[in-house]
Design a protein around this motif. Structure first.
Motif, mmCIF file in Angstrom:
data_model
loop_
_atom_site.group_PDB
_atom_site.id
_atom_site.type_symbol
_atom_site.label_atom_id
_atom_site.label_comp_id
_atom_site.label_asym_id
_atom_site.label_seq_id
_atom_site.Cartn_x
_atom_site.Cartn_y
_atom_site.Cartn_z
ATOM 1 N N LEU A 9 0.855 -1.177 0.000
ATOM 2 C CA LEU A 9 0.000 0.000 0.000
ATOM 3 C C LEU A 9 0.897 1.236 0.000
ATOM 4 O O LEU A 9 1.855 1.315 0.765
ATOM 5 C CB LEU A 9 -0.903 0.021 1.225
ATOM 6 C CG LEU A 9 -1.997 -1.022 1.260
ATOM 7 C CD1 LEU A 9 -2.779 -0.917 2.561
ATOM 8 C CD2 LEU A 9 -2.934 -0.864 0.080
ATOM 9 N N LYS A 10 0.602 2.173 -0.887
ATOM 10 C CA LYS A 10 1.366 3.414 -0.976
ATOM 11 C C LYS A 10 0.429 4.584 -0.724
ATOM 12 O O LYS A 10 -0.735 4.535 -1.103
ATOM 13 C CB LYS A 10 1.981 3.554 -2.369
ATOM 14 C CG LYS A 10 3.060 2.533 -2.655
ATOM 15 C CD LYS A 10 3.643 2.729 -4.022
ATOM 16 C CE LYS A 10 4.327 4.073 -4.090
ATOM 17 N NZ LYS A 10 5.027 4.339 -5.349
ATOM 18 N N PRO A 11 0.926 5.663 -0.123
ATOM 19 C CA PRO A 11 0.083 6.841 0.071
ATOM 20 C C PRO A 11 -0.407 7.379 -1.276
ATOM 21 O O PRO A 11 0.365 7.463 -2.236
ATOM 22 C CB PRO A 11 1.011 7.849 0.738
ATOM 23 C CG PRO A 11 2.081 7.021 1.366
ATOM 24 C CD PRO A 11 2.259 5.842 0.459
ATOM 25 N N LEU A 12 -1.680 7.720 -1.344
ATOM 26 C CA LEU A 12 -2.272 8.307 -2.544
ATOM 27 C C LEU A 12 -2.696 9.750 -2.274
ATOM 28 O O LEU A 12 -2.434 10.639 -3.064
ATOM 29 C CB LEU A 12 -3.487 7.492 -2.994
ATOM 30 C CG LEU A 12 -4.283 8.060 -4.166
ATOM 31 C CD1 LEU A 12 -3.461 8.010 -5.451
ATOM 32 C CD2 LEU A 12 -5.602 7.314 -4.350
ATOM 33 N N LEU A 13 -3.348 9.968 -1.126
ATOM 34 C CA LEU A 13 -3.941 11.266 -0.824
ATOM 35 C C LEU A 13 -3.775 11.574 0.656
ATOM 36 O O LEU A 13 -4.089 10.744 1.510
ATOM 37 C CB LEU A 13 -5.433 11.228 -1.175
ATOM 38 C CG LEU A 13 -6.299 12.393 -0.745
ATOM 39 C CD1 LEU A 13 -5.928 13.656 -1.526
ATOM 40 C CD2 LEU A 13 -7.765 12.057 -0.944
ATOM 41 N N LEU A 14 -3.275 12.767 0.947
ATOM 42 C CA LEU A 14 -3.179 13.265 2.316
ATOM 43 C C LEU A 14 -4.179 14.401 2.459
ATOM 44 O O LEU A 14 -4.167 15.338 1.652
ATOM 45 C CB LEU A 14 -1.765 13.761 2.606
ATOM 46 C CG LEU A 14 -1.524 14.398 3.971
ATOM 47 C CD1 LEU A 14 -1.788 13.398 5.091
ATOM 48 C CD2 LEU A 14 -0.124 14.953 4.058
ATOM 49 N N VAL A 15 -5.069 14.315 3.445
ATOM 50 C CA VAL A 15 -6.099 15.329 3.659
ATOM 51 C C VAL A 15 -5.867 16.022 4.996
ATOM 52 O O VAL A 15 -5.700 15.360 6.017
ATOM 53 C CB VAL A 15 -7.520 14.704 3.645
ATOM 54 C CG1 VAL A 15 -8.577 15.769 3.902
ATOM 55 C CG2 VAL A 15 -7.776 13.977 2.338
ATOM 56 N N GLU A 16 -5.853 17.347 4.964
ATOM 57 C CA GLU A 16 -5.759 18.178 6.166
ATOM 58 C C GLU A 16 -7.075 18.926 6.293
ATOM 59 O O GLU A 16 -7.477 19.659 5.381
ATOM 60 C CB GLU A 16 -4.594 19.163 6.039
ATOM 61 C CG GLU A 16 -4.536 20.218 7.103
ATOM 62 C CD GLU A 16 -3.960 19.735 8.427
ATOM 63 O OE1 GLU A 16 -4.049 20.493 9.408
ATOM 64 O OE2 GLU A 16 -3.424 18.624 8.478
ATOM 65 N N CYS A 17 -7.759 18.743 7.408
ATOM 66 C CA CYS A 17 -9.054 19.414 7.646
ATOM 67 C C CYS A 17 -8.854 20.577 8.612
ATOM 68 O O CYS A 17 -8.204 20.427 9.648
ATOM 69 C CB CYS A 17 -10.059 18.428 8.218
ATOM 70 S SG CYS A 17 -10.419 17.062 7.098
ATOM 71 N N LYS A 18 -9.426 21.704 8.260
ATOM 72 C CA LYS A 18 -9.328 22.918 9.069
ATOM 73 C C LYS A 18 -10.730 23.393 9.426
ATOM 74 O O LYS A 18 -11.649 23.293 8.620
ATOM 75 C CB LYS A 18 -8.611 24.039 8.302
ATOM 76 C CG LYS A 18 -7.165 23.722 7.980
ATOM 77 C CD LYS A 18 -6.354 23.692 9.246
ATOM 78 C CE LYS A 18 -4.883 23.550 8.978
ATOM 79 N NZ LYS A 18 -4.122 23.383 10.197
ATOM 80 N N ALA A 19 -10.890 23.939 10.611
ATOM 81 C CA ALA A 19 -12.181 24.476 11.037
ATOM 82 C C ALA A 19 -12.420 25.854 10.427
ATOM 83 O O ALA A 19 -13.559 26.243 10.207
ATOM 84 C CB ALA A 19 -12.245 24.556 12.556
ATOM 85 N N GLU A 20 -11.360 26.564 10.170
ATOM 86 C CA GLU A 20 -11.457 27.936 9.657
ATOM 87 C C GLU A 20 -11.180 27.965 8.154
ATOM 88 O O GLU A 20 -11.071 26.939 7.510
ATOM 89 C CB GLU A 20 -10.448 28.815 10.404
ATOM 90 C CG GLU A 20 -10.690 28.887 11.891
ATOM 91 C CD GLU A 20 -11.996 29.570 12.262
ATOM 92 O OE1 GLU A 20 -12.354 30.574 11.601
ATOM 93 O OE2 GLU A 20 -12.657 29.112 13.201
ATOM 94 N N HIS A 21 -11.000 29.150 7.638
ATOM 95 C CA HIS A 21 -10.712 29.343 6.220
ATOM 96 C C HIS A 21 -9.344 28.773 5.863
ATOM 97 O O HIS A 21 -8.455 28.671 6.708
ATOM 98 C CB HIS A 21 -10.759 30.825 5.872
ATOM 99 C CG HIS A 21 -12.103 31.433 6.114
ATOM 100 N ND1 HIS A 21 -13.182 31.183 5.300
ATOM 101 C CD2 HIS A 21 -12.561 32.242 7.087
ATOM 102 C CE1 HIS A 21 -14.234 31.830 5.751
ATOM 103 N NE2 HIS A 21 -13.889 32.483 6.853
#
Length: 76
Positions: A9-21
């Motif tokens: 398994l290789k990384p495909l997508l890294l997601v960073e979630c923010k509460a603000e803009h």
């Protein structure tokens, strides 16, 4: 998010979630995390916006939405 490459398994997508803009500081934080992860696609998301990043022919590309898993795999 990962994808299968050979029997690994290789990384495909890294997601960073923010509460603000979404800010340049948040983008830099995402790129810093990816220095260790090595995902070809990066996504910065908040309740107001989504921004997808990837490198293509040495240039950074962006989209204002998150494509499907199948679309990301085809883009590899």
């Amino acid at each position: 998010c990962f994808c299968k490459a050979a029997d690994l398994l290789k990384p495909l997508l890294l997601v960073e979630c923010k509460a603000e803009h979404l800010t340049l500081e948040a983008e830099n934080q995402l790129f810093g995390y990816n220095a260790q992860i090595g995902a070809p696609f990066l996504c910065l998301a908040s309740s107001a916006a989504i921004k997808l990043f990837w490198k293509e022919q040495g240039a950074m590309k962006t989209l204002p939405y998150l494509p499907s898993y199948e679309q990301l795999i085809r883009q590899l």
